[in-house]
Design an enzyme around this catalytic site. Sequence first.
Site, PDB file in Angstrom:
ATOM      1  N   ARG A  66       0.761  -1.158  -0.165  1.00  0.00           N
ATOM      2  CA  ARG A  66       0.093   0.004   0.014  1.00  0.00           C
ATOM      3  C   ARG A  66       0.643   1.236  -0.055  1.00  0.00           C
ATOM      4  NH1 ARG A  66      -4.686  -1.219   4.472  1.00  0.00           N
ATOM      5  NH2 ARG A  66      -2.881  -2.185   5.307  1.00  0.00           N
ATOM      6  N   LYS A  89       4.420 -17.241   7.775  1.00  0.00           N
ATOM      7  CA  LYS A  89       3.712 -17.524   8.945  1.00  0.00           C
ATOM      8  C   LYS A  89       3.227 -16.252   9.344  1.00  0.00           C
ATOM      9  CE  LYS A  89       6.948 -17.141  12.402  1.00  0.00           C
ATOM     10  NZ  LYS A  89       7.555 -17.258  13.737  1.00  0.00           N
ATOM     11  N   HIS A 122      10.922 -20.839   8.232  1.00  0.00           N
ATOM     12  CA  HIS A 122      12.242 -20.735   7.705  1.00  0.00           C
ATOM     13  C   HIS A 122      13.265 -21.782   8.350  1.00  0.00           C
ATOM     14  CE1 HIS A 122      12.554 -17.874  11.259  1.00  0.00           C
ATOM     15  NE2 HIS A 122      13.707 -18.232  11.335  1.00  0.00           N
ATOM     16  N   LYS A 158      17.082 -23.806   7.088  1.00  0.00           N
ATOM     17  CA  LYS A 158      18.563 -23.683   7.909  1.00  0.00           C
ATOM     18  C   LYS A 158      19.204 -25.085   7.318  1.00  0.00           C
ATOM     19  CE  LYS A 158      17.340 -20.712  11.805  1.00  0.00           C
ATOM     20  NZ  LYS A 158      18.324 -19.764  11.458  1.00  0.00           N
ATOM     21  N   GLU A 161      15.844 -17.251  22.747  1.00  0.00           N
ATOM     22  CA  GLU A 161      16.168 -15.583  22.334  1.00  0.00           C
ATOM     23  C   GLU A 161      16.612 -14.812  23.350  1.00  0.00           C
ATOM     24  OE1 GLU A 161      13.335 -14.530  18.758  1.00  0.00           O
ATOM     25  OE2 GLU A 161      12.117 -15.926  19.971  1.00  0.00           O
ATOM     26  N   ASP A 186       3.937 -18.055  18.103  1.00  0.00           N
ATOM     27  CA  ASP A 186       5.189 -17.447  17.462  1.00  0.00           C
ATOM     28  C   ASP A 186       5.985 -18.488  16.882  1.00  0.00           C
ATOM     29  OD1 ASP A 186       6.517 -15.359  16.258  1.00  0.00           O
ATOM     30  OD2 ASP A 186       7.696 -15.086  18.097  1.00  0.00           O
ATOM     31  N   HIS A 233       8.194 -23.511  14.580  1.00  0.00           N
ATOM     32  CA  HIS A 233       9.716 -24.129  14.528  1.00  0.00           C
ATOM     33  C   HIS A 233       9.812 -25.312  15.423  1.00  0.00           C
ATOM     34  CE1 HIS A 233      10.038 -20.525  12.340  1.00  0.00           C
ATOM     35  NE2 HIS A 233      10.332 -19.403  13.618  1.00  0.00           N
ATOM     36  N   LYS A 274      11.619 -15.792  25.083  1.00  0.00           N
ATOM     37  CA  LYS A 274      12.168 -14.425  24.796  1.00  0.00           C
ATOM     38  C   LYS A 274      12.874 -13.997  26.323  1.00  0.00           C
ATOM     39  CE  LYS A 274      10.099 -12.800  21.038  1.00  0.00           C
ATOM     40  NZ  LYS A 274      11.412 -12.871  20.098  1.00  0.00           N
TER      41      LYS A 274
END
Lengths: 278, 502
Positions: B70, B173, B203, B207, B241, B260, B265, B361
Site C-alpha cells: 500500500r 507464517k 524458515h 537452515k 532468544e 510465534d 519451529h 524470549k
Amino acid sequence: MAPVAHVEEWIDECATIAEIEAALVDLRYRHSHGGEPDLRTSVLTHLAWVPPEWQEAAAETLAGLGERHPSRTLLLFPQADEQDELAARVSLECYELPGIERHLCSEVIELRLHGARAEAPASIAVPLLLPDLPVFLRWRGRPDFGSPVFGQLADIVDRLVVDSAEWPDVPAAYRELVELFDRVAVSDIAWRRTLPWRRGLAHAWPELPDRLTGPPAETALVAGWLDSRAGIEVELERADTLPVGGDRKPSDLLSDELDVFVRDPVYESSVRKLAGRP
Amino acid sequence: MVTQSSATEAHTAENPLAEGLELRRRPEPCVLAIFGASGDLTRRKIFPALYALAFRKLLPEHFAVLGVARSPMSTEEFVASMEEAVREFGRDEFTNEAWDALARCTRYLATEVADEEGEDRVATTLSGLDEEFGTRGNRVYYLAVPPEAMPKLVEELGERRTTNGWTRLIVEKPFGHDLESARELNRLLAGTFTEDEVFRIDHYLGKDTVQNLLALRFANGIFEPVWNRQFIDHVQITVAESMGIGNRAAFYERAGAIRDVFQNHLLQLVALTGMEPPIDFTAEAVRNEKLKVLKALATPAPTEVVRGQYGPGSIEGRPVPGYREEPGVASLSETETFVAARLEIENWRWADTPFFVRIGKRLPRRETTIAVQFKRVPHPLFEDASELRPNVLIIHIQPNEGVSLAIGAKVPGEGMRVRTVHMDFLYGGAFRTGLPEAYERLILDAMLGDATLFTRADEIEEQWALVDAIVAAWRRDKPAFPNYAAGTWGPQAAQELVEWHR
C-alpha cells in the site's frame, strides 16, 4: 577469508614418523584457551607430489587452501641427491572462527625425501594419513604413469588430481591416463578450468561453433566432450587463453576439486574419446 | 509426478551437453510478486536472499520481481530502499554487477493488495512484465501480508491465476491463529490451488543445520540403531532468544510464544528429531514421516506445561524492561513469552521417552539446540562415578552450528577416575563456505517447485491441534506473571519438569 591467528612450526633435518606425529600433538597444545586446545577439524588428507621445478607454483596454490578445506596436507618433495634422509617441517596454521575463542588449525607437513627415500614415498605417507578420511593426491607436472613411485602413491589414495595443461604431450598423454580410470578416481584441473566454457556451449545447444580456440589441453578436452556427448567433431585452433573463465586462481580450481569425491563419468568418456578408447 | 532427478534426465535427453554441469538448479522463467513488499521481512530477508541468489547466478535467466504494497512509492524509491537493505543485511560483498542484474528487473506497484481493483492492477502489471522479461506467465506469489489480509488476497489471486504458466504461492507464517482458522485458510487455498502449488514457509526448515540433523541421523550408521527409547533417556529441545519483542508488540500480544515459535519451529524440530527414516528425500516422503510424529504427540497434561512472562532483568549486563513495560504491551498483559513442556511421542520408537521443550524470549543467550541424552551405563564400574554424566549428543542449530558429544574419559594419573569431556564438531570449521541464509534456499526451492522443506496442510493442522489443546487448558486459570526475570532461563517450574524426570 579468516585471518591467520598464529602459525606454529617444528623443523627437523633428519626426522622419523614418530617425531613428526609427536610434533603435531605438541604444536596443537602450545596454544590453548581456558585449558582447551585449538580445534582440529579435518575433512581429508591432501597429499601432493612436488618435483623441484613445481615447488614455487605448489606453494602459491596452497596458500589459503587449508583454511577452506581443513585438512592434513602432506607435501612430498623428492630430492635427487645421495643422502638417505627425511627432512621435515611441520606447521600448524590456525585461523580465527567467528564468535569462538578457540582457533581452527590445519596441519601442513613438508617432507623432503632425500636419496632412496624418494623411491618409497608410500611407506612414508601411509602412517601420516588421517584414518578413515578421503586422501587426495595432487601430482604436479606430467606423471610417469608407469613408474613404481607413481604406482605406489596412486594405490594409497582415493582421488588423483592432475592438471593436464601442465603436460607437454597432450592429447597423446591421455592414452596413458585412461588406463588409470578403473584404478583411482581422477580429477583434471584443466577440465575444471573449462567448466564455464562447457556451460556456455551447453546453454547454446544446439547452436555450436565448428571451431574451438584455446590452449591445447583445454581445447582437446572440450572437443572430446562434444564428440563423446553429441558426436560432434570440431576443428581446434591453438591460443594462449581460454575464451571464457580462464581467470580463476589455481588455488580456487584445486579447492573445487577437493570437494569432489566420486568418479566423473563425463570427464572419463571425454578423455576416452580423445584416447580413441571405447 | 516429475521429480527433480527425472526432470534432469529429461533435460539431459534434450541436451546431451547438460549432464554434469549442474544446470538443473536454475529455475524456469518466472515473476516473483511480493505482497507486503514495504514490510520488514522484504528488507531484512527476501531481498538480501534474492541478492545472494543473483550473486551466485541462481536466479532464472528470464526473471522479474514485483513488489506490491500500500505504501506510496515509485519503483526507483523501492529499488533504492532495497539496495540499502541488501548493503545492510546481505551476507555477500556488494557488487554492482549482481545488484544491477536484480535491480534492472525489479518493479514496485503501490496498491491495495486485498481487493479486486488492486488485484486487477497487479494482474495487468504482471502481464506487462511477462512481455518485458519473457517470464511466460509463470508466477511465484510471496504472501508476506498480515493474517487478516490473507483470505481475500488468496481468493483474488485464485480468480486471476494465469492459464499459460505455472503458479506457486509462498505463504508466510503465521498460518492461521488456531486450528479452525488454519483449516479455513487451507480450505480456501485448496479451492483454487493444488497442494503442490502451496509453499507454507517455516524458515527453520531452510537452515542448513536443521537439514544437517537429517544428515546426522540418516547418513551415519552409528546413530540410527540407538535413536530410540531403548538407549535414549530423554531429548531436550531449546529455542532461546535473548531479544525482547522489538516492535512486534501488536502481533506478539495476540500470538504469544506458543503461536510465534512453539506451533511452528519448535514442533518441526520435534518432528525431525523423532521421525522414522523416509523412503527417500522427496517432499512427500519426508512430510509423511513428520506428520506421523505430529499425530503421535500426546496432549500434555496442564502440569506438564509451564508458561512464563519475563519481568525486568539484565541481558549481557544491561538492564532491560519487563514484557509489560515494552512499548505497545498492555500493563496487565497475560501473554506468555516462555513455554516449556514435556511432550510424549506415543509410538514404538519413543514410548516413555520424554521430549522436554522450551522456547522463550529474554533468555540469557540466543541458542537453538537439540540435546539427546542417552541412558546411564547400567552399573558404575569406576570410582567417583558421580562426576560422570550420561552421554549427551548436542546438535547446535544456532549459533556455532555443529554437533558435540559428551563422553566419559579417564583422568590421567593413578586410579581410574572418569570425567566427562566434549568432542566438538563445528559445522563452519569443517566446511569453510558461508552457510546460506534459510530464505535463499527456500525461495529457490519454491521457484524450482521443490516442497521438501515446506510445511504441508496436514502438518500445520496437527501442530495447531496440539497448541489449541494446550491453550484451552490455560484459559481455566490466571497466570501469575511476570514469573521470570529477563536474563534467566525461565520460571523455576520449567527446570523442575526435567528434574522430576531425573
